[in-house]
Motif scaffolding. Structure first.
Motif, short mmCIF file in Angstrom:
data_model
loop_
_atom_site.label_atom_id
_atom_site.label_comp_id
_atom_site.label_asym_id
_atom_site.label_seq_id
_atom_site.Cartn_x
_atom_site.Cartn_y
_atom_site.Cartn_z
N MET A 22 0.70 -1.34 -0.01
CA MET A 22 -0.03 -0.14 -0.05
C MET A 22 0.96 1.29 -0.14
N THR A 23 0.25 2.46 -0.43
CA THR A 23 0.80 3.66 -0.17
C THR A 23 0.26 4.43 1.04
N ILE A 24 1.40 5.04 1.69
CA ILE A 24 1.15 5.65 3.07
C ILE A 24 1.75 7.22 3.25
N MET A 25 0.87 8.04 3.26
CA MET A 25 1.60 9.48 3.51
C MET A 25 1.51 9.56 5.07
N SER A 26 2.89 10.20 5.28
CA SER A 26 3.35 10.45 6.83
C SER A 26 3.61 11.96 6.94
N GLY A 27 2.97 12.53 7.70
CA GLY A 27 3.09 13.95 7.90
C GLY A 27 4.41 14.34 8.94
N GLY A 28 4.82 15.39 8.85
CA GLY A 28 5.88 15.75 9.53
C GLY A 28 7.06 16.48 8.75
N PHE A 29 8.09 17.08 9.41
CA PHE A 29 9.20 17.85 8.93
C PHE A 29 10.69 17.40 9.68
N GLY A 30 11.29 16.43 9.14
CA GLY A 30 12.45 16.04 10.01
C GLY A 30 11.79 15.20 10.78
N LEU A 50 6.09 -1.11 1.28
CA LEU A 50 5.27 0.22 1.36
C LEU A 50 5.71 0.99 0.53
N THR A 51 4.98 1.91 -0.17
CA THR A 51 5.50 3.06 -0.99
C THR A 51 5.07 4.41 0.44
N ILE A 52 6.09 4.90 0.66
CA ILE A 52 6.07 5.87 1.79
C ILE A 52 6.02 7.43 0.95
N ILE A 53 5.13 8.16 1.32
CA ILE A 53 5.35 9.62 0.74
C ILE A 53 5.55 10.70 2.06
N SER A 54 6.60 11.05 2.10
CA SER A 54 6.93 12.06 3.37
C SER A 54 8.05 12.94 2.84
N ASN A 55 8.19 14.28 3.57
CA ASN A 55 9.24 14.91 3.32
C ASN A 55 10.52 14.27 3.45
N ASN A 56 10.66 13.22 4.39
CA ASN A 56 12.11 12.82 4.51
C ASN A 56 11.71 11.34 5.40
N PRO A 57 12.71 10.65 5.51
CA PRO A 57 12.45 9.06 6.21
C PRO A 57 13.08 9.16 7.52
N GLY A 58 12.78 10.19 8.12
CA GLY A 58 13.14 10.19 9.51
C GLY A 58 14.56 10.02 9.78
N ILE A 59 15.10 9.64 11.09
CA ILE A 59 16.40 9.32 11.48
C ILE A 59 16.55 7.96 11.97
N ASP A 60 17.70 7.31 11.97
CA ASP A 60 17.78 6.10 12.41
C ASP A 60 17.18 5.71 13.82
N ASN A 61 16.34 4.62 13.58
CA ASN A 61 15.61 4.09 14.95
C ASN A 61 14.66 5.06 15.46
N PHE A 62 14.18 6.19 14.81
CA PHE A 62 13.09 7.02 15.18
C PHE A 62 12.15 7.56 13.88
N GLY A 63 10.90 7.56 14.13
CA GLY A 63 10.18 8.06 13.25
C GLY A 63 9.99 6.98 11.96
#
Length: 240
Positions: A22-30, A50-63
């Motif tokens: 599925m495709t998931i949008m995930s809000g946030g900035f950094g 998954l196809t993820i739509i987000s400004n960025n992929p978070g950081i290691d082990n968070f988000g």
């Protein structure tokens, strides 16, 4: 009869919505204003490809970085990946497909998806690799490239306050991509720091009307992290 949109926790709010591919949008900035509890529930579900739509992929082990160790992300549509070493390693190894977008173009593609606009023209990216394979038109002597809108099976967002009807209020930088993504998901699930009674949010302060939100959970203030902190020594007083 009013529809109950409030769920006790993230796992129940996502029940019946998740599936492989599925495709998931995930809000946030950094790591600001990210729906961290919902992301954890997605990780725990084991859903993959998954196809993820987000400004960025978070950081290691968070988000969104929590989805990387088990290879749950197949494709990332975003504008920045610089703070996640695991993501960069998987991308360079060919394990994740990446579709880069100028940040403003990404925001407009999402907004257009929520507004039912299939595509739009922009000068951003003309003459760069971003334009490769895209339709280019000329308007009033200037070249524009066509960008298609974005829509998702599921949008997960984080808000400061919300009510049982799904009305959302965002605070400061946490507003970021959350409001536009809330409009562009077939189903939108919101996590809020504070759940208040209907009518407690001033109508003039509602950013996302409840019509866009199908499910909601209360998560409290949570862990507000700083993605990257840069400091320098205090300058010596010039009078000394």
């Amino acid at each position: 009869m009013a529809v109950n949109k409030v769920y006790p926790h993230a796992r129940s709010a996502l029940s019946g919505l998740l599936r492989d591919g599925m495709t998931i949008m995930s809000g946030g900035f950094g790591v600001c204003g990210i729906p961290s509890m919902l992301i954890e529930a997605i990780r725990d579900s084991g859903v993959k490809d998954l196809t993820i739509i987000s400004n960025n992929p978070g950081i290691d082990n968070f988000g969104l970085g929590l989805l990387l160790p088990k290879g749950q992300i197949r494709k990332m549509i975003g504008s920045y990946i610089g703070e996640n070493a695991t993501f960069a390693k998987q991308y360079l190894a060919g394990e994740i497909e990446v579709e880069f977008n100028p940040q403003g173009t990404l925001a407009e593609r999402i907004r257009a998806g929520g507004a039912g606009i299939p595509a739009f023209f922009t000068r951003t990216g003309v003459g760069t690799v971003i334009a490769e394979g895209k339709d280019i038109r000329e308007f009033d002597g200037a070249k524009y490239l066509m960008e298609k809108s974005l829509h998702a099976d599921l949008a997960i967002v984080h808000a400061w306050r919300g009510d049982p009807e799904g009305n959302l209020q965002f605070r400061m930088t946490a507003r970021n991509f959350n409001p536009v993504m809330a409009t562009a998901g077939t189903v939108t699930v919101a996590e809020v720091e504070e759940l208040v009674a209907p009518g407690e949010i001033d109508p003039d302060h509602i950013i996302t009307p409840g019509i866009f939100v199908q499910r909601i959970i209360e998560v409290g203030p949570g862990d507000k992290r700083i993605e990257q902190r840069t400091v320098r020594a205090r300058l010596t007083d010039c009078r000394e």
